[in-house]
Design a protein around this motif. Sequence first.
Motif, PDB file in Angstrom:
ATOM      1  N   LEU B  68       0.812  -1.218   0.000  1.00  0.00           N
ATOM      2  CA  LEU B  68       0.000   0.000   0.000  1.00  0.00           C
ATOM      3  C   LEU B  68       0.852   1.277   0.000  1.00  0.00           C
ATOM      4  O   LEU B  68       1.860   1.358   0.697  1.00  0.00           O
ATOM      5  N   ILE B  69       0.416   2.258  -0.769  1.00  0.00           N
ATOM      6  CA  ILE B  69       1.090   3.563  -0.828  1.00  0.00           C
ATOM      7  C   ILE B  69       0.712   4.370   0.422  1.00  0.00           C
ATOM      8  O   ILE B  69      -0.450   4.457   0.777  1.00  0.00           O
ATOM      9  N   PRO B  70       1.689   4.965   1.099  1.00  0.00           N
ATOM     10  CA  PRO B  70       1.362   5.757   2.295  1.00  0.00           C
ATOM     11  C   PRO B  70       0.444   6.933   1.954  1.00  0.00           C
ATOM     12  O   PRO B  70       0.587   7.548   0.903  1.00  0.00           O
ATOM     13  N   THR B  74      -2.108   9.652   7.040  1.00  0.00           N
ATOM     14  CA  THR B  74      -1.207   8.928   7.940  1.00  0.00           C
ATOM     15  C   THR B  74       0.013   9.794   8.264  1.00  0.00           C
ATOM     16  O   THR B  74       0.434   9.903   9.428  1.00  0.00           O
ATOM     17  N   TYR B  97       2.412  -2.193  14.033  1.00  0.00           N
ATOM     18  CA  TYR B  97       1.853  -3.401  13.415  1.00  0.00           C
ATOM     19  C   TYR B  97       1.191  -3.027  12.088  1.00  0.00           C
ATOM     20  O   TYR B  97       0.662  -1.937  11.961  1.00  0.00           O
ATOM     21  N   THR B  99       2.817  -2.687   9.112  1.00  0.00           N
ATOM     22  CA  THR B  99       3.729  -1.589   8.773  1.00  0.00           C
ATOM     23  C   THR B  99       3.800  -1.255   7.279  1.00  0.00           C
ATOM     24  O   THR B  99       4.160  -0.149   6.912  1.00  0.00           O
ATOM     25  N   CYS B 103       6.482   3.149   6.618  1.00  0.00           N
ATOM     26  CA  CYS B 103       6.456   4.616   6.734  1.00  0.00           C
ATOM     27  C   CYS B 103       6.245   5.130   8.161  1.00  0.00           C
ATOM     28  O   CYS B 103       6.915   6.073   8.581  1.00  0.00           O
ATOM     29  N   ILE B 104       5.329   4.505   8.910  1.00  0.00           N
ATOM     30  CA  ILE B 104       5.025   5.014  10.253  1.00  0.00           C
ATOM     31  C   ILE B 104       6.223   4.781  11.182  1.00  0.00           C
ATOM     32  O   ILE B 104       6.693   5.702  11.865  1.00  0.00           O
ATOM     33  N   PHE B 123       2.338  -9.132   7.898  1.00  0.00           N
ATOM     34  CA  PHE B 123       2.280 -10.538   7.502  1.00  0.00           C
ATOM     35  C   PHE B 123       2.656 -10.753   6.045  1.00  0.00           C
ATOM     36  O   PHE B 123       2.761 -11.887   5.590  1.00  0.00           O
ATOM     37  N   ALA B 127       5.962  -6.675   1.927  1.00  0.00           N
ATOM     38  CA  ALA B 127       5.975  -5.455   2.724  1.00  0.00           C
ATOM     39  C   ALA B 127       7.232  -5.395   3.590  1.00  0.00           C
ATOM     40  O   ALA B 127       7.924  -4.376   3.632  1.00  0.00           O
ATOM     41  N   ASP B 155       2.043 -12.185  12.065  1.00  0.00           N
ATOM     42  CA  ASP B 155       0.616 -12.151  11.758  1.00  0.00           C
ATOM     43  C   ASP B 155      -0.157 -11.627  12.970  1.00  0.00           C
ATOM     44  O   ASP B 155      -0.139 -12.228  14.040  1.00  0.00           O
ATOM     45  N   LEU B 156      -0.839 -10.520  12.761  1.00  0.00           N
ATOM     46  CA  LEU B 156      -1.593  -9.895  13.849  1.00  0.00           C
ATOM     47  C   LEU B 156      -2.757 -10.781  14.296  1.00  0.00           C
ATOM     48  O   LEU B 156      -3.045 -10.879  15.493  1.00  0.00           O
ATOM     49  N   SER B 200      -5.479  -7.020   0.456  1.00  0.00           N
ATOM     50  CA  SER B 200      -5.140  -7.519   1.789  1.00  0.00           C
ATOM     51  C   SER B 200      -4.641  -6.397   2.699  1.00  0.00           C
ATOM     52  O   SER B 200      -4.559  -6.558   3.910  1.00  0.00           O
ATOM     53  N   ALA B 201      -4.321  -5.242   2.106  1.00  0.00           N
ATOM     54  CA  ALA B 201      -3.898  -4.097   2.907  1.00  0.00           C
ATOM     55  C   ALA B 201      -5.080  -3.186   3.219  1.00  0.00           C
ATOM     56  O   ALA B 201      -4.961  -2.253   4.013  1.00  0.00           O
ATOM     57  N   PHE B 208      -9.829  -6.218  13.250  1.00  0.00           N
ATOM     58  CA  PHE B 208      -8.454  -5.721  13.420  1.00  0.00           C
ATOM     59  C   PHE B 208      -8.291  -4.937  14.727  1.00  0.00           C
ATOM     60  O   PHE B 208      -7.239  -4.983  15.352  1.00  0.00           O
TER      61      PHE B 208
HETATM   62  C1  SAM Z   1      -3.497  -0.081   5.392  1.00  0.00           C
HETATM   63  S1  SAM Z   1      -1.986  -0.943   5.166  1.00  0.00           S
HETATM   64  C2  SAM Z   1      -0.918   0.107   6.127  1.00  0.00           C
HETATM   65  C3  SAM Z   1       0.486   0.172   5.650  1.00  0.00           C
HETATM   66  C4  SAM Z   1       1.350   1.259   6.298  1.00  0.00           C
HETATM   67  N1  SAM Z   1       1.411   1.114   7.737  1.00  0.00           N
HETATM   68  C5  SAM Z   1       0.828   2.630   5.936  1.00  0.00           C
HETATM   69  O1  SAM Z   1       0.279   3.307   6.808  1.00  0.00           O
HETATM   70  O2  SAM Z   1       0.958   3.058   4.791  1.00  0.00           O
HETATM   71  C6  SAM Z   1      -2.257  -2.381   6.155  1.00  0.00           C
HETATM   72  C7  SAM Z   1      -1.105  -3.378   6.216  1.00  0.00           C
HETATM   73  O3  SAM Z   1      -1.489  -4.450   7.091  1.00  0.00           O
HETATM   74  C8  SAM Z   1      -0.981  -5.661   6.616  1.00  0.00           C
HETATM   75  N2  SAM Z   1      -1.799  -6.731   7.194  1.00  0.00           N
HETATM   76  C9  SAM Z   1      -3.051  -7.112   6.854  1.00  0.00           C
HETATM   77  N3  SAM Z   1      -3.463  -8.140   7.628  1.00  0.00           N
HETATM   78  C10 SAM Z   1      -2.442  -8.405   8.489  1.00  0.00           C
HETATM   79  C11 SAM Z   1      -2.259  -9.359   9.533  1.00  0.00           C
HETATM   80  N4  SAM Z   1      -3.193 -10.247   9.843  1.00  0.00           N
HETATM   81  N5  SAM Z   1      -1.084  -9.340  10.211  1.00  0.00           N
HETATM   82  C12 SAM Z   1      -0.120  -8.458   9.895  1.00  0.00           C
HETATM   83  N6  SAM Z   1      -0.239  -7.527   8.926  1.00  0.00           N
HETATM   84  C13 SAM Z   1      -1.395  -7.516   8.221  1.00  0.00           C
HETATM   85  C14 SAM Z   1      -1.046  -5.529   5.117  1.00  0.00           C
HETATM   86  O4  SAM Z   1      -0.107  -6.394   4.508  1.00  0.00           O
HETATM   87  C15 SAM Z   1      -0.714  -4.039   4.914  1.00  0.00           C
HETATM   88  O5  SAM Z   1       0.655  -3.863   4.697  1.00  0.00           O
END
Ligand code: SAM
Lengths: 136, 280
Positions: B68-70, B74, B97, B99, B103-104, B123, B127, B155-156, B200-201, B208
């Motif tokens: 995902l693009i920041p 954010t 988490y 990440t 970027c964060i 996960f 990434a 994995d969260l 998935s992002a 969540f």
């Molecule tokens: C909205 S993006 C945020 C990316 C970055 N932190 C940002 O702000 O640009 C969500 C991220 O969560 C990750 N993700 C989704 N489900 C997850 C899980 N169960 N465990 C860990 N990471 C997960 C995705 O791969 C994605 O990189």
Amino acid sequence: MPPRPKVSELEIEEKFIKGGSGNGGQKINKTNSKVQLKHIPTGIVVTSQATRSRDQNRKIAREILAMKLDEMEKGKESRAQLLMARKQMVKRRSKKKSKAKYRKLEEEKKTESESNVETEQETTIVDEDEDIIVVK
Amino acid sequence: MGPRLLEILTRTLPTQQAVNELRWIKQELPSDKWEEAVKQRSQQRPLQYILGTQPFGSLTIKCREGVLIPRAETEEWCTRLASCMDGRPHCTNVLDYCTGTGCIALSLASQLSDLGQVVGSDFSQKAVELARENMAFNGQELLESRNEVGFENCDLSRLQVPRSCGKFDLLVSNPPYIPKNDMNVSGGVEESVLKYEPWSALVGDLEFYHYLCSMIPVIGAKAFVFELGYRQQGMETRNLIPDSWKCGLGYDSAGHIRTVIGWCNQELDSLGDMVDEMLA
Ligand SMILES: C[S@@+](CC[C@H](N)C(=O)[O-])C[C@H]1O[C@@H](n2cnc3c(N)ncnc32)[C@H](O)[C@@H]1O
């Protein structure tokens, strides 16, 4: 060169202009990072969307505003002068910052393509007074 | 060549945006790539994937397909968080988490000194790899703050804790928060996001915030900041953490609810600067 003038943050009202409606966040991927500053005591408004970085645009907008106020004070306000100064400033910034970065990025990519002469050249900034809007 | 490229871009973008984007394409790419860049952009491929980067605060974050693009929202709360933690009794060890590009984690690590360990986890292997590249790419900006930064695959949903560190004072996250039913244009999601960014992002909802709240006691966090897209996600978070915690919502500069913030002791009251609306 005389010291560059600064404007107090307390006299500034800042706005980030995104354009478009909706809730934003993950749903929208904006490329616009336009910054607008209003100088409260004089009502002067300046904007910058020169770079992709909001951080840089905030700095550029402050420099434009400071220059504008300085010119006004000195009474020799000249739009041509202002435009020229701004162009140089934007150039300097993109050179200093993004150029270095993108050169680094390009160098990493160089393995795939060898012709990167163009990146070393300065591209002229084409937008123009779009970025200096002076509203009275 | 200029006018023709601009003409192609204005078919799909508002004029001023097309002018800006063409200028950036020309500044950042060699001239033999302009044509292809414009073509891809007019097919809605995100500019950041075409140019390979997105500015984030004072950092330049590398971007590519699959991650995902920041977002500017954010970037905004990260800057706000750093300024309200700056110079105050601060947190040691920060976990970011979900990440993504990193970027964060990288932004906080570059703005605040002596945080201890800053770990980003995701996960997605893609990434984690990109986040590590971003750490190297921004090495200069990270140097002065003396933090130890690292990225791990976790994995969260399985509440995995990074191997390099088990205890974190601060948990930050921008988890996927678009409910499946809203993953379409009428749900407010841009075409280009739907077509090119990893689902998935993006797709997720209350689950969540459940996982994140469950992580808090596991890692011993004393404070958290989670990005969100819906008020209900904030309310759910409030209900899941102990009543003794202070908790509130933060708005972005467009006035939309964007973060939920919580902390458990007075020492961290400076986080109140992040809050626009306290939750009882
Ligand atoms: C909205 S993006 C945020 C990316 C970055 N932190 C940002 O702000 O640009 C969500 C991220 O969560 C990750 N993700 C989704 N489900 C997850 C899980 N169960 N465990 C860990 N990471 C997960 C995705 O791969 C994605 O990189």
